[in-house]
Design an enzyme around this catalytic site. Sequence first.
Site, PDB file in Angstrom:
ATOM      1  CB  CYS A 189      -0.931  -0.012   1.201  1.00 28.59           C
ATOM      2  SG  CYS A 189      -1.942  -1.489   1.227  1.00 28.59           S
TER       3      CYS A 189
HETATM    4  C1  UGA Z   1      -1.437   0.421   5.477  1.00 27.13           C
HETATM    5  C2  UGA Z   1      -2.267   1.373   6.351  1.00 27.13           C
HETATM    6  O1  UGA Z   1      -1.763   1.360   7.692  1.00 27.13           O
HETATM    7  C3  UGA Z   1      -3.760   0.974   6.349  1.00 27.13           C
HETATM    8  O2  UGA Z   1      -4.501   1.935   7.060  1.00 27.13           O
HETATM    9  C4  UGA Z   1      -4.228   0.930   4.900  1.00 27.13           C
HETATM   10  O3  UGA Z   1      -5.600   0.533   4.817  1.00 27.13           O
HETATM   11  C5  UGA Z   1      -3.396  -0.056   4.122  1.00 27.13           C
HETATM   12  O4  UGA Z   1      -2.012   0.366   4.174  1.00 27.13           O
HETATM   13  C6  UGA Z   1      -3.893  -0.048   2.696  1.00 27.13           C
HETATM   14  O5  UGA Z   1      -3.780   0.972   2.012  1.00 27.13           O
HETATM   15  O6  UGA Z   1      -4.557  -1.018   2.285  1.00 27.13           O
HETATM   16  P1  UGA Z   1      -0.352  -2.006   5.837  1.00 27.13           P
HETATM   17  O7  UGA Z   1       0.327  -1.779   4.517  1.00 27.13           O
HETATM   18  O8  UGA Z   1      -1.024  -3.280   6.096  1.00 27.13           O
HETATM   19  O9  UGA Z   1      -1.473  -0.866   6.090  1.00 27.13           O
HETATM   20  O10 UGA Z   1       0.777  -1.857   6.935  1.00 27.13           O
HETATM   21  P2  UGA Z   1       1.202  -0.853   8.097  1.00 27.13           P
HETATM   22  O11 UGA Z   1       0.924  -1.466   9.404  1.00 27.13           O
HETATM   23  O12 UGA Z   1       0.647   0.485   7.863  1.00 27.13           O
HETATM   24  O13 UGA Z   1       2.793  -0.834   7.893  1.00 27.13           O
HETATM   25  C7  UGA Z   1       3.376  -0.448   6.651  1.00 27.13           C
HETATM   26  C8  UGA Z   1       4.885  -0.452   6.738  1.00 27.13           C
HETATM   27  O14 UGA Z   1       5.340   0.616   7.556  1.00 27.13           O
HETATM   28  C9  UGA Z   1       5.511  -1.723   7.313  1.00 27.13           C
HETATM   29  O15 UGA Z   1       6.616  -2.075   6.512  1.00 27.13           O
HETATM   30  C10 UGA Z   1       5.960  -1.318   8.706  1.00 27.13           C
HETATM   31  O16 UGA Z   1       7.083  -2.047   9.148  1.00 27.13           O
HETATM   32  C11 UGA Z   1       6.321   0.140   8.475  1.00 27.13           C
HETATM   33  N1  UGA Z   1       6.246   0.970   9.692  1.00 27.13           N
HETATM   34  C12 UGA Z   1       5.045   1.144  10.328  1.00 27.13           C
HETATM   35  C13 UGA Z   1       7.384   1.600  10.158  1.00 27.13           C
HETATM   36  O17 UGA Z   1       8.483   1.456   9.569  1.00 27.13           O
HETATM   37  N2  UGA Z   1       7.282   2.401  11.266  1.00 27.13           N
HETATM   38  C14 UGA Z   1       6.109   2.596  11.914  1.00 27.13           C
HETATM   39  O18 UGA Z   1       6.105   3.352  12.893  1.00 27.13           O
HETATM   40  C15 UGA Z   1       4.958   1.949  11.443  1.00 27.13           C
END
Ligand code: UGA
Length: 423
Positions: A263
């Site tokens: 995403c």
């Molecule tokens: C993300 C959004 O959080 C959802 O709200 C959205 O619906 C979704 O995309 C989408 O568009 O369908 P997701 O991709 O499942 O969800 O994952 P996240 O939990 O948001 O994490 C994304 C990435 O960011 C991961 O690689 C995680 O390790 C990284 N991350 C997250 C960080 O590096 N630091 C943080 O503080 C949080």
Amino acid sequence: MRISVIGGGYVGLVSAVCFAQLGHTVELIEIDIDRASSISQGSPQIYEKSLEALLSKHLEKSFHVSTAYDAIPDTDISFICVGTPEGDNGDPDLSIVQSACQSLGRSLRDKDSYHVVVVKSTVPPGATEGLVVPTVLKHSQRAGDETGFCMNPEFLREGRAVEDFMHPDRIIIGSNDSRAGDRAESAYRGIEAPIIRTGIKSAEMIKYASNAFLATKISFANEMGNLCKRLDIDVYEVMKGVGMDHRISPHFLNAGAGFGGSCFPKDLSALIALAQSLGEEPLILRSVQNVNERQPARILELLQKKIVRLEGKRIAVLGLAFKNDTDDIRESRSIPVIMKLKEKGANIAAYDPKATGSMRKLIPDIEYCSTAADALRGADACLVMTEWPEFSLLDEEFDLMKNRVIIEGRNILSCQDKEGICW
Ligand code: UGA
């Protein structure tokens, strides 16, 4: 209500099962025969917490799956949940949405009552009215007022998608007529959350702006982290203090190897492409992307400060999924790291609690281990790429290493002699 959901991927399957849990009768349309058959047997090909339990609860009762669109006319509302992968120049490829709309339109031809079509797929502002509405109307040959249209973005995090569906911060329903919006709203009856009614294009933009802002928070935390590392400051201590300001919030400020997944990288590219097509220079979005692309290289720079020649060295890579609680490796930060290590002639011993199978398909020629201990045994160095909670319990396993060089790209290990990518 009778609901049809088109597309049985993360978003479609989770939404379909959760709508069944809310008391609706649900018809899931998934044209991929293998995927549909695993869902119909109660064991979906994706790993998502509590999904299997809910699926087996409703399967063949209020939840049905089919590869054809035949059930659509018997439903009141259809949610389009198909993929919008990255296409050329960062633009999303809307061809799957288009073909779903053609089939959906054809299936509505003989329906003689009002039907609502809701776009849940992430599409750029203008796509619902410019592509979905005309395609469905053309193929259904129905009068415009017999079909209503809405855009209802999803905010589901992989690994927590069921929880996010049932307990959202908000539900956005974009519609240009209140009858369609009211019907879409009633699909969520039973969920306690504010419902925000907007125009269709605003709903499309809310999704992109939300993901872009979350990605911005992460890249900001990473830039601060890179600075903190030089100043010998713990960025986690800093972000804890920063995040306690309610205007900022503590979420998505975890510095590390950067964001991956299906995403953030894709939606950021789409928004950049959109801005450019409008003659706007997306300065912030580009920087967010640049910071993210550079983070994985930093972990290798740290490694090479300790081991100059990586050729023939055994490097344990712990964590392959793009984040914990998923088997998804799309845009995982471990991929560029593994590719670079391979290029330098290192022998990679990889371990992930869930994502080994997915990574093996992409990169078959490295060693995959069934435990972290196996990967660490005899290793010259260890790189941690995913925030799996089980890694926080690793302790004596590090004694199996030949050389105790432990570098983490996620702040998860509890051992003392580790080095963080930016802490
Ligand atoms: C993300 C959004 O959080 C959802 O709200 C959205 O619906 C979704 O995309 C989408 O568009 O369908 P997701 O991709 O499942 O969800 O994952 P996240 O939990 O948001 O994490 C994304 C990435 O960011 C991961 O690689 C995680 O390790 C990284 N991350 C997250 C960080 O590096 N630091 C943080 O503080 C949080």
